[in-house]
Enzyme design. Structure first.
Site, PDB file in Angstrom:
ATOM      1  N   LYS A 165       0.852  -1.180   0.000  1.00 24.71           N
ATOM      2  CA  LYS A 165       0.000   0.000   0.000  1.00 24.71           C
ATOM      3  C   LYS A 165       0.892   1.235   0.000  1.00 24.71           C
ATOM      4  O   LYS A 165       1.565   1.526   1.002  1.00 24.71           O
ATOM      5  CB  LYS A 165      -0.930  -0.028   1.223  1.00 24.71           C
ATOM      6  N   LYS A 265     -13.342  -6.258  -8.787  1.00 19.20           N
ATOM      7  CA  LYS A 265     -13.933  -6.400  -7.454  1.00 19.20           C
ATOM      8  C   LYS A 265     -15.427  -6.655  -7.643  1.00 19.20           C
ATOM      9  O   LYS A 265     -16.096  -5.913  -8.364  1.00 19.20           O
ATOM     10  CB  LYS A 265     -13.723  -5.131  -6.633  1.00 19.20           C
TER      11      LYS A 265
HETATM   12 MG    MG Z   1      -6.084  -1.932  -5.950  1.00 14.71          MG
END
Ligand code: MG
Length: 367
Positions: A165, A265
């Site tokens: 991240k 997603k």
């Molecule tokens: Mg991503």
């Protein structure tokens, strides 16, 4: 078969590591997830789940998922849950947009279709490829040395794909990528996911500074156009995620050669029906995929496993096991990571049975 009642439960999912941090200082310590039960006149009930990554990631929030079911649910009573395309058209006609509201309902209806036909959802989604598939591990945003120190433990758990991240201060992000890449072993893959966090000048500095590192760059900037510009100025494999939420943008991205991998997603597209459409288009186009959801617990992880397991292995770049990140299990039969890999259940439907002592009383009832 007809839908007779829809229930929605709230379940809190605390993170095993205390918190999950990503670009722009965003952080969550307890995810608020919604489990949906779709009941039918045949006595078969299907289960789904939707869990936004907090209210500040995609245009979705947890209470909104439940409010949306109050709005949408009455339009679905009497509909046949096994006719998935027709049901999705009904949902789109009754409620514009709000794909995440529809996701758990669609997932639950796939569970019903599997139970009715005696087939695992992955078979209904096209077929099971191989015995299992590999997982990635997201590394929460911390100081570079802290992130690097996590790699060996995650590798010991079997992970070989590491998603960093980043999307913070670009100089620190450069150090994060360098520090973690120094921990890699042959066969490992590193993905630097900025989650839209960089401005263009920052992204350009980062990709230049890590030019000689074997790293994938994921969603550096907020808009598609910004990302395309960065893509054209770097020679790293490139992943698009937040901007890829429909077939339109997927086709545009392919025509522009805007990405090598897309992140699909389930709730970003509005459920398994639409995520499968996108998946199948990517298969036809030869675009590799990360298959996952915004977040989730046992039922989302089960749904991901069925979509991932029914994706040709060479096109499944990676996927994830969200239920191992959290401390609460609320369904029996959910898939579990084994040596960094996972497989979809062979039971009919999604293969999960909710633990109602954990879920408690339904917060929403539509009948
Ligand atoms: Mg991503």
């Amino acid at each position: 078969m007809k839908i007779t009642r829809i229930l929605a439960y709230r379940v809190d999912l605390p993170l095993l590591e205390g918190s999950y941090k990503w670009s722009g200082g965003k952080s969550v310590s307890v995810f608020d997830s919604t489990v949906v039960a779709v009941e039918t006149d045949a006595g078969i009930t299907g289960y789904g789940e939707v869990c936004p990554l907090g209210p500040f990631y995609l245009p979705a929030y947890a209470a909104g998922a439940r409010a949306g079911i109050v709005e949408l649910g009455p339009h679905l009573l009497g509909e046949d849950p096994t006719q998935l395309s027709k049901l999705n058209r009904r949902m789109d006609a009754a409620l514009q947009g709000h794909p995440y509201v529809k996701s758990a309902i669609d997932m639950a209806c796939w569970d019903i279709l599997g139970k009715v036909t005696g087939q695992p959802v992955c078979v209904l989604l096209g077929g099971r490829y191989g015995d299992d598939f590999g997982l990635y591990r997201a590394i929460s945003q911390e100081a570079p040395e802290v992130m690097a120190s996590k790699v060996s433990g995650y590798r010991a758990a079997g992970y070989r794909r590491f998603q960093l991240k980043v999307g913070g201060d670009p100089d620190t992000d450069i150090e994060r990528i360098k520090a973690v890449s120094a921990q890699l072993q042959p066969g490992d893959r590193l993905i630097a996911d900025a989650n839209t966090g960089w401005l263009m000048h920052e992204a350009l500095r980062v990709v230049k500074a890590v030019r000689d590192i074997d790293v994938y760059i994921e969603q550096p900037c907020r808009t598609y156009e910004e990302c395309l510009t960065i893509r054209q100025h770097c020679d790293h494999p490139f992943v698009l995620d937040e901007n890829i939420d429909s077939l339109d943008v997927l086709l545009r991205g392919h025509a522009d050669r805007a990405m090598d991998v897309v992140n699909i997603k389930i709730s970003k597209f509005g459920g398994l029906t639409k995520a499968r459409q996108a998946r199948d288009l990517c298969v036809s186009l030869g675009v590799a995929m990360t298959i996952e959801d915004s977040w989730g617990g046992d039922i989302v992880t089960a749904a991901i496993s069925h979509l991932a397991h029914s994706t040709p292995s060479e096109l499944l770049f990676t996927t994830t096991d969200f239920n191992s990140y959290v401390t609460v299990s609320f369904a029996d039969g959910a898939p579990r990571r084994c040596h960094g890999r996972m497989s979809a259940s062979t039971q009919p439907g999604l293969g999960v049975t909710p633990k109602f002592d954990v879920l408690g009383k339904a917060l929403v009832e539509v009948r």
